[in-house]
Design an enzyme around this catalytic site. Structure first.
Site, short mmCIF file in Angstrom:
data_model
loop_
_atom_site.label_atom_id
_atom_site.label_comp_id
_atom_site.label_asym_id
_atom_site.label_seq_id
_atom_site.Cartn_x
_atom_site.Cartn_y
_atom_site.Cartn_z
N ASP A 115 15.05 4.14 3.42
CA ASP A 115 14.34 3.26 3.16
C ASP A 115 14.69 3.01 1.50
O ASP A 115 14.65 1.84 0.88
CB ASP A 115 13.45 4.55 1.98
N GLY A 171 7.38 2.10 2.91
CA GLY A 171 8.54 2.58 2.41
C GLY A 171 7.66 2.39 0.61
O GLY A 171 8.80 2.03 -0.48
N PRO A 216 0.81 -1.42 -0.08
CA PRO A 216 0.41 -0.12 0.04
C PRO A 216 1.19 1.25 -0.02
O PRO A 216 2.11 1.04 0.34
CB PRO A 216 -1.05 0.05 1.05
N ALA A 255 10.49 1.97 -3.00
CA ALA A 255 10.71 0.52 -4.25
C ALA A 255 10.26 1.21 -5.41
O ALA A 255 11.10 0.61 -6.10
CB ALA A 255 9.45 0.20 -3.27
N ALA A 291 2.10 4.03 3.81
CA ALA A 291 1.38 3.09 5.15
C ALA A 291 3.40 2.81 5.39
O ALA A 291 2.51 2.01 6.72
CB ALA A 291 1.35 2.02 4.73
O1 PMV Z 1 7.02 6.01 6.17
P1 PMV Z 1 7.74 5.73 5.48
O2 PMV Z 1 7.73 4.40 4.42
O3 PMV Z 1 8.41 7.40 4.34
O4 PMV Z 1 9.57 6.21 6.55
C1 PMV Z 1 10.18 7.36 6.67
C2 PMV Z 1 11.02 6.92 7.74
C3 PMV Z 1 11.58 8.30 8.46
O5 PMV Z 1 12.56 8.03 9.86
C4 PMV Z 1 10.58 8.93 8.97
C5 PMV Z 1 12.28 9.68 7.04
C6 PMV Z 1 13.36 8.81 6.92
O6 PMV Z 1 13.87 9.41 5.48
O7 PMV Z 1 13.93 8.05 7.37
#
Ligand code: PMV
Length: 318
Positions: A149, A104, A98, A108, A101
């Site tokens: 990510d 990542g 999804p 991806a 969510a």
């Molecule tokens: O929610 P996501 O999958 O975009 O994870 C972001 C992770 C963070 O630490 C909040 C941002 C980052 O760039 O590391």
């Protein structure tokens, strides 16, 4: 441009869960993440119709890359990084993840696009180079990405990451059974990261102390994983959730998932990713399928994901 030998190029980027350390990782602290076997698959072919088009049924997306906006810009940056300029591209995306969510999805997608374009061009692209190209796309999506990510999307496996690019692969001696549940709310990484940046700039000492407390969980967590002691890892996940609440990135729905999981008997639980919605995860070696049912009865979408004891990427062959 030289035409590649194939009619389509294809590439895969893995989704991910952050086990510990999201947000603090943006501020230079270490974090621990794991690639998911599910992710984003992209097929590309060149087109003469402008910059091209992206289509993804699962995300309800059908967009010209000539359009203004973050997504076309991000994908142009990724394509430039791998030298895929001079033509437009038709991008056919198949997403088993999804969006918005905390899993990542944007990284991806960027890794998959980089790999697919390079494969069509017949250019070798290392995992490092795929991660670096995807980081340029991630910068468009959310200004100051830590790099975690795109790194996990390219390498898979379980990784300790610290910016700018320190990466340590952790070998799991035993599998780690996780349950991941979606809050039903969309979490926008850019919004969460920017909101926290504002709060941090008003009270840097307070927030730096929380980031330090999160950082202190990482090495004990790695030790617990390596020693095959999930019962020691669980409380560290829950402690991280409480610190994320103090950062102001949790929601009532995410807190509810965590409570349901802990009441059920999970060893630990926390939100994963940027928060503000998106997903939470629970470490649940005992009857994880029953926890999935419990969560679904209470209105959440949940699935089981077991991290497997093997190093390296978990991606299917490109
Ligand atoms: O929610 P996501 O999958 O975009 O994870 C972001 C992770 C963070 O630490 C909040 C941002 C980052 O760039 O590391």
């Amino acid at each position: 441009m030289m035409a590649g030998p194939r009619r389509f190029g294809s590439g895969f980027g893995a989704g991910k869960v952050i086990l510990l350390g999201e947000h603090a990782v943006v501020y230079g602290r270490p974090a621990l993440a794991a690639g998911l076997p599910d992710g984003v698959e992209v097929r590309v072919s060149p087109t003469l119709a402008g910059k091209g088009r992206i289509h993804c049924e699962e995300w309800g997306l059908d967009l010209s890359l000539d359009a203004s906006g973050t997504l076309p810009l991000a994908l142009q940056r990724v394509l430039e990084e791998v030298g895929a300029t001079g033509t437009g591209w038709e991008l056919q995306v198949s997403a088993r993840l999804p969006a918005a969510a905390g899993l990542g999805s944007s990284a991806a997608l960027c890794v998959a696009v980089a790999r697919a374009a390079a494969s069509w061009l017949g250019l070798p692209l290392s995992d490092e180079a795929a991660a670096a190209a995807a980081l340029e796309g991630e910068r468009c999506f959310h200004g100051t990405p830590s790099g975690i990510d795109n790194t996990v999307a390219a390498f898979g496996g379980v990784l300790r990451f610290q910016r700018p690019d320190s990466r340590q692969q952790i070998d799991l001696p035993v599998s780690l059974p996780l349950v991941v549940a979606h809050s039903g709310e969309n979490g926008q990484t850019a919004v969460q990261v920017a909101g926290l940046r504002q709060r941090w700039s008003r009270e840097p000492a307070r927030f730096d102390a929380i980031f330090d407390a999160i950082a202190e969980l990482i090495d004990p967590a790695i030790a617990a994983i390596v020693a095959a002691k999930p019962e020691r890892l669980g409380p560290l996940l829950t402690a991280n959730h409480h610190l994320l609440r103090q950062l102001g990135v949790s929601t009532e729905r995410l807190d509810e998932i965590v409570s349901i999981a802990l009441d059920f008997g999970a060893l630990g639980a926390k939100l994963t990713g940027a928060g503000g919605g998106g997903c939470a995860l629970a470490l649940c070696p005992e009857a994880p399928e029953k926890l999935v049912q419990d969560l679904e009865r209470q209105g959440f979408t949940a699935f089981m994901h077991t991290l497997l004891p093997r190093a390296g990427t978990q991606r299917p062959e490109d």
